[in-house]
Write a protein that holds these residues in place. Structure first.
Motif, mmCIF file in Angstrom:
data_model
loop_
_atom_site.group_PDB
_atom_site.id
_atom_site.type_symbol
_atom_site.label_atom_id
_atom_site.label_comp_id
_atom_site.label_asym_id
_atom_site.label_seq_id
_atom_site.Cartn_x
_atom_site.Cartn_y
_atom_site.Cartn_z
ATOM 1 N N VAL A 169 48.638 43.280 35.805
ATOM 2 C CA VAL A 169 49.299 43.805 34.620
ATOM 3 C C VAL A 169 49.183 45.329 34.592
ATOM 4 O O VAL A 169 48.270 45.898 35.171
ATOM 5 C CB VAL A 169 48.703 43.199 33.317
ATOM 6 C CG1 VAL A 169 48.909 41.697 33.273
ATOM 7 C CG2 VAL A 169 47.243 43.547 33.140
ATOM 8 N N ALA A 170 50.155 45.953 33.932
ATOM 9 C CA ALA A 170 50.159 47.410 33.773
ATOM 10 C C ALA A 170 50.437 47.728 32.310
ATOM 11 O O ALA A 170 51.193 47.011 31.655
ATOM 12 C CB ALA A 170 51.218 48.042 34.670
ATOM 13 N N LYS A 171 49.826 48.797 31.822
ATOM 14 C CA LYS A 171 50.077 49.218 30.432
ATOM 15 C C LYS A 171 51.554 49.541 30.279
ATOM 16 O O LYS A 171 52.177 50.109 31.165
ATOM 17 C CB LYS A 171 49.243 50.438 30.075
ATOM 18 C CG LYS A 171 47.810 50.118 29.747
ATOM 19 C CD LYS A 171 47.193 51.281 28.993
ATOM 20 C CE LYS A 171 45.809 50.936 28.534
ATOM 21 N NZ LYS A 171 45.775 50.358 27.214
ATOM 22 N N ASP A 172 52.095 49.139 29.139
ATOM 23 C CA ASP A 172 53.490 49.473 28.838
ATOM 24 C C ASP A 172 53.655 50.996 28.880
ATOM 25 O O ASP A 172 52.798 51.734 28.386
ATOM 26 C CB ASP A 172 53.895 48.952 27.461
ATOM 27 C CG ASP A 172 54.157 47.454 27.463
ATOM 28 O OD1 ASP A 172 54.426 46.889 28.530
ATOM 29 O OD2 ASP A 172 54.080 46.848 26.374
ATOM 30 N N GLY A 173 54.746 51.425 29.481
ATOM 31 C CA GLY A 173 55.018 52.856 29.559
ATOM 32 C C GLY A 173 54.325 53.553 30.707
ATOM 33 O O GLY A 173 54.460 54.739 30.887
ATOM 34 N N ALA A 174 53.557 52.803 31.483
ATOM 35 C CA ALA A 174 52.841 53.430 32.599
ATOM 36 C C ALA A 174 53.570 53.223 33.907
ATOM 37 O O ALA A 174 54.341 52.357 34.101
ATOM 38 C CB ALA A 174 51.426 52.866 32.724
#
Length: 123
Positions: A118-123
């Protein structure tokens, strides 16, 4: 006994996010790796079983057995996290526990879920 003796879960700074949901708020799934699990089997201690037998006649919580089950679940979860990390995941989605008797001599606890990146939104 303190609440820490009867609760589990991860610390807020854990390297692998573990959730019981399909997604992680504020993150997007970039890769689904697949199923992972952590398993442990604990034998029953004769002394604790005798004590539990007496306690069950009088009623009430079996605190020793409760503490043992919490420790067992935490160990299964640690193994789940190790398995996810070994496969390159930084998250486990839809985590669940399964508890069964193991050949009448112990308890099997399995923590399982879907390993993902998973990746942080906006990253």
């Amino acid at each position: 006994m303190a609440i820490e003796d009867y609760s589990g879960g991860l610390s807020p700074d854990a390297e692998v996010i573990v959730v019981t949901t399909n997604d992680v708020p504020g993150y997007r799934v970039t890769e689904v790796i697949g199923e992972v699990f952590g398993l442990t089997v604990r034998s029953r201690h004769v002394g604790s079983q005798i004590g539990a037998g007496f306690k069950s006649m009088m009623g009430g919580e079996l605190k020793g057995l409760t503490k043992t089950l919490v420790e067992t679940r935490n160990q299964a979860m640690e193994r789940l996290i190790e398995a996810a990390r070994a496969r390159g995941a930084n998250a486990v989605l839809m985590m669940r526990f399964d508890v069964t008797d193991a050949a009448q001599v112990g308890t099997e606890v399995c923590a399982y879920g879907t390993a993902a990146v998973v990746a942080k939104d906006g990253a």
